[in-house]
Motif scaffolding. Structure first.
Motif, PDB file in Angstrom:
ATOM      1  N   GLU A 171       0.580  -4.589  -0.006  1.00 42.97           N
ATOM      2  CA  GLU A 171       0.555  -5.609  -1.058  1.00 42.97           C
ATOM      3  C   GLU A 171       0.021  -5.020  -2.368  1.00 42.97           C
ATOM      4  OE1 GLU A 171      -0.502  -6.041   2.059  1.00 42.97           O
ATOM      5  OE2 GLU A 171       1.047  -7.483   2.699  1.00 42.97           O
ATOM      6  N   ILE A 172      -0.974  -4.153  -2.240  1.00 42.96           N
ATOM      7  CA  ILE A 172      -1.563  -3.541  -3.439  1.00 42.96           C
ATOM      8  C   ILE A 172      -0.588  -2.534  -4.045  1.00 42.96           C
ATOM      9  CG2 ILE A 172      -3.452  -2.063  -4.272  1.00 42.96           C
ATOM     10  CD1 ILE A 172      -5.204  -3.291  -2.017  1.00 42.96           C
ATOM     11  N   THR A 173      -0.098  -1.622  -3.224  1.00 38.46           N
ATOM     12  CA  THR A 173       0.753  -0.539  -3.738  1.00 38.46           C
ATOM     13  C   THR A 173       2.062  -1.081  -4.300  1.00 38.46           C
ATOM     14  OG1 THR A 173      -0.173   0.776  -1.945  1.00 38.46           O
ATOM     15  CG2 THR A 173       1.676   1.731  -3.164  1.00 38.46           C
ATOM     16  N   CYS A 174       2.661  -2.001  -3.598  1.00 37.40           N
ATOM     17  CA  CYS A 174       3.973  -2.499  -4.016  1.00 37.40           C
ATOM     18  C   CYS A 174       3.849  -3.277  -5.326  1.00 37.40           C
ATOM     19  CB  CYS A 174       4.557  -3.356  -2.895  1.00 37.40           C
ATOM     20  SG  CYS A 174       6.320  -3.561  -3.004  1.00 37.40           S
ATOM     21  N   LYS A 175       2.755  -4.019  -5.477  1.00 35.59           N
ATOM     22  CA  LYS A 175       2.541  -4.749  -6.738  1.00 35.59           C
ATOM     23  C   LYS A 175       2.398  -3.766  -7.904  1.00 35.59           C
ATOM     24  CE  LYS A 175       2.515  -8.439  -8.775  1.00 35.59           C
ATOM     25  NZ  LYS A 175       3.846  -9.043  -8.693  1.00 35.59           N
ATOM     26  N   LEU A 176       1.650  -2.682  -7.685  1.00 38.55           N
ATOM     27  CA  LEU A 176       1.487  -1.669  -8.745  1.00 38.55           C
ATOM     28  C   LEU A 176       2.837  -1.056  -9.097  1.00 38.55           C
ATOM     29  CD1 LEU A 176      -1.763   0.137  -7.475  1.00 38.55           C
ATOM     30  CD2 LEU A 176      -1.586  -1.405  -9.451  1.00 38.55           C
ATOM     31  N   PHE A 199      15.451   9.660 -15.205  1.00 42.33           N
ATOM     32  CA  PHE A 199      14.778   8.736 -14.285  1.00 42.33           C
ATOM     33  C   PHE A 199      13.322   8.563 -14.725  1.00 42.33           C
ATOM     34  CE2 PHE A 199      18.394   9.138 -11.666  1.00 42.33           C
ATOM     35  CZ  PHE A 199      18.309   8.234 -10.629  1.00 42.33           C
ATOM     36  N   THR A 200      12.740   7.440 -14.379  1.00 38.94           N
ATOM     37  CA  THR A 200      11.319   7.220 -14.628  1.00 38.94           C
ATOM     38  C   THR A 200      10.539   7.529 -13.348  1.00 38.94           C
ATOM     39  OG1 THR A 200      11.748   5.561 -16.304  1.00 38.94           O
ATOM     40  CG2 THR A 200       9.596   5.477 -15.237  1.00 38.94           C
ATOM     41  N   HIS A 201       9.566   8.429 -13.486  1.00 41.13           N
ATOM     42  CA  HIS A 201       8.768   8.867 -12.343  1.00 41.13           C
ATOM     43  C   HIS A 201       7.608   7.915 -12.099  1.00 41.13           C
ATOM     44  CE1 HIS A 201       5.674  12.086 -10.816  1.00 41.13           C
ATOM     45  NE2 HIS A 201       6.106  11.313  -9.842  1.00 41.13           N
ATOM     46  N   LEU A 202       7.563   7.322 -10.936  1.00 37.10           N
ATOM     47  CA  LEU A 202       6.431   6.474 -10.562  1.00 37.10           C
ATOM     48  C   LEU A 202       5.799   7.048  -9.306  1.00 37.10           C
ATOM     49  CD1 LEU A 202       7.980   2.902 -11.000  1.00 37.10           C
ATOM     50  CD2 LEU A 202       6.610   4.203 -12.650  1.00 37.10           C
ATOM     51  N   SER A 203       4.620   7.640  -9.454  1.00 29.70           N
ATOM     52  CA  SER A 203       3.901   8.163  -8.297  1.00 29.70           C
ATOM     53  C   SER A 203       2.991   7.068  -7.751  1.00 29.70           C
ATOM     54  CB  SER A 203       3.067   9.381  -8.721  1.00 29.70           C
ATOM     55  OG  SER A 203       2.013   9.594  -7.794  1.00 29.70           O
ATOM     56  N   ALA A 204       3.226   6.690  -6.502  1.00 30.86           N
ATOM     57  CA  ALA A 204       2.382   5.651  -5.891  1.00 30.86           C
ATOM     58  C   ALA A 204       0.924   6.104  -5.874  1.00 30.86           C
ATOM     59  CB  ALA A 204       2.876   5.344  -4.478  1.00 30.86           C
ATOM     60  N   GLY A 205       0.690   7.384  -5.583  1.00 29.79           N
ATOM     61  CA  GLY A 205      -0.679   7.904  -5.560  1.00 29.79           C
ATOM     62  C   GLY A 205      -1.323   7.827  -6.939  1.00 29.79           C
ATOM     63  N   ASP A 206      -0.575   8.209  -7.995  1.00 26.44           N
ATOM     64  CA  ASP A 206      -1.127   8.131  -9.361  1.00 26.44           C
ATOM     65  C   ASP A 206      -1.418   6.684  -9.752  1.00 26.44           C
ATOM     66  OD1 ASP A 206      -0.919  10.870  -9.579  1.00 26.44           O
ATOM     67  OD2 ASP A 206       0.811  10.842 -10.945  1.00 26.44           O
ATOM     68  N   LEU A 207      -0.542   5.772  -9.378  1.00 24.84           N
ATOM     69  CA  LEU A 207      -0.778   4.360  -9.708  1.00 24.84           C
ATOM     70  C   LEU A 207      -2.030   3.847  -8.994  1.00 24.84           C
ATOM     71  CD1 LEU A 207       2.912   3.080  -9.591  1.00 24.84           C
ATOM     72  CD2 LEU A 207       1.452   3.164 -11.631  1.00 24.84           C
ATOM     73  N   LEU A 208      -2.215   4.274  -7.753  1.00 26.45           N
ATOM     74  CA  LEU A 208      -3.430   3.870  -7.019  1.00 26.45           C
ATOM     75  C   LEU A 208      -4.673   4.485  -7.643  1.00 26.45           C
ATOM     76  CD1 LEU A 208      -2.036   4.104  -3.378  1.00 26.45           C
ATOM     77  CD2 LEU A 208      -2.864   2.014  -4.496  1.00 26.45           C
ATOM     78  N   ARG A 209      -4.582   5.760  -8.068  1.00 25.86           N
ATOM     79  CA  ARG A 209      -5.752   6.385  -8.712  1.00 25.86           C
ATOM     80  C   ARG A 209      -6.084   5.678 -10.030  1.00 25.86           C
ATOM     81  NH1 ARG A 209      -3.745  10.838  -5.711  1.00 25.86           N
ATOM     82  NH2 ARG A 209      -2.016  11.206  -7.150  1.00 25.86           N
ATOM     83  N   ALA A 210      -5.051   5.261 -10.778  1.00 27.81           N
ATOM     84  CA  ALA A 210      -5.305   4.541 -12.031  1.00 27.81           C
ATOM     85  C   ALA A 210      -5.939   3.177 -11.760  1.00 27.81           C
ATOM     86  CB  ALA A 210      -3.995   4.380 -12.809  1.00 27.81           C
ATOM     87  N   GLU A 211      -5.469   2.512 -10.723  1.00 33.11           N
ATOM     88  CA  GLU A 211      -6.045   1.205 -10.374  1.00 33.11           C
ATOM     89  C   GLU A 211      -7.500   1.369  -9.917  1.00 33.11           C
ATOM     90  OE1 GLU A 211      -5.087  -1.822 -10.814  1.00 33.11           O
ATOM     91  OE2 GLU A 211      -6.517  -2.898  -9.526  1.00 33.11           O
TER      92      GLU A 211
END
Ligand code: UDP
Ligand code: MG
Length: 201
Positions: A71-76, A34-46
């Protein structure tokens, strides 16, 4: 991710801050494809991305333990899924959906693109979670007593009801996240195997 109409496999991973979501997701990614997508990590990167118009907004939510508009999190999340190509067996979405706004936005944007198989719920006593956050030393701006207390309030008031929502649909697979990472992972693999996802040689 192709533009065809194949649905992408998704497993949501939820639990209080410090319950071990990230640790277990790394293992699932390594062993089960599986590919791990952490919403928190994506937000920190943004937040760190040069030129992001959302950096300050994201940082204020992270420090305050509140939840960024969907809208922000789901787009990321969607961009990360698109960027990951076709090879992933599925996506582990770690730390999302965290409230009703997240769930509504996800359904609006993603329900015709994904098949959500189940919610992996790592439960652990709050005192254990707080100690883990204080000890993990990842340099996060929200791993301090004050932010942790706020995150726990948000978790209890907004995220736990989302877990309850999925429980009513028999979609929650709960594991006691208090045990060692190895013991928890053994149970995680059983759950994925029961759902038809096999260990990769
Ligand atoms: N966050 C958010 N939406 C999400 C995921 C995270 O707004 O879908 C924000 C929220 O402020 C949260 C912080 O990012 O408190 C850290 O989230 P993370 O999942 O990294 O924390 P963990 O639960 O792993 O401790
Ligand atoms: Mg995490």
């Amino acid at each position: 991710m192709s533009s065809g109409n194949k649905l992408h496999n998704v497993v949501f991973v939820l639990g209080p801050p410090g319950s071990g979501k990230g640790t277990q997701c790394s293992r699932i990614q390594a062993n089960l494809g599986f590919t791990h997508l952490s919403a928190g990590d994506l937000l920190r990167a943004e937040r760190q991305r040069h030129g992001s118009e959302f950096g300050e907004l994201i940082e204020s939510h992270i420090r305050g333990g509140t939840i960024v508009p969907v809208e922000i999190t789901c787009k990321l999340l969607e961009n990360a899924m698109l960027a990951s190509g076709d090879s992933a067996k599925g996506f582990l979405i770690d730390g999302f959906p965290r409230n009703q706004d997240n769930l509504d936005g996800w359904k609006r944007q993603m329900s015709d693109k994904v098949n959500v198989h189940f919610v992996l719920y790592l439960s652990a006593p709050i005192e254990v979670c707080v100690q883990r956050c204080l000890n993990r030393g990842q340099g996060r701006t929200d791993d301090n007593e004050e932010s942790i207390q706020k995150r726990i309030v948000t978790y209890n008031e907004q995220t736990y009801p989302i877990i309850k929502h999925y429980e009513k649909q028999n979609m929650v697979r709960e594991i006691n996240g208090e045990k060692s990472a190895d013991e928890v992972y053994a149970e995680v693999e059983r759950i994925f195997q029961n759902a038809g996802f096999r260990h990769q040689a």
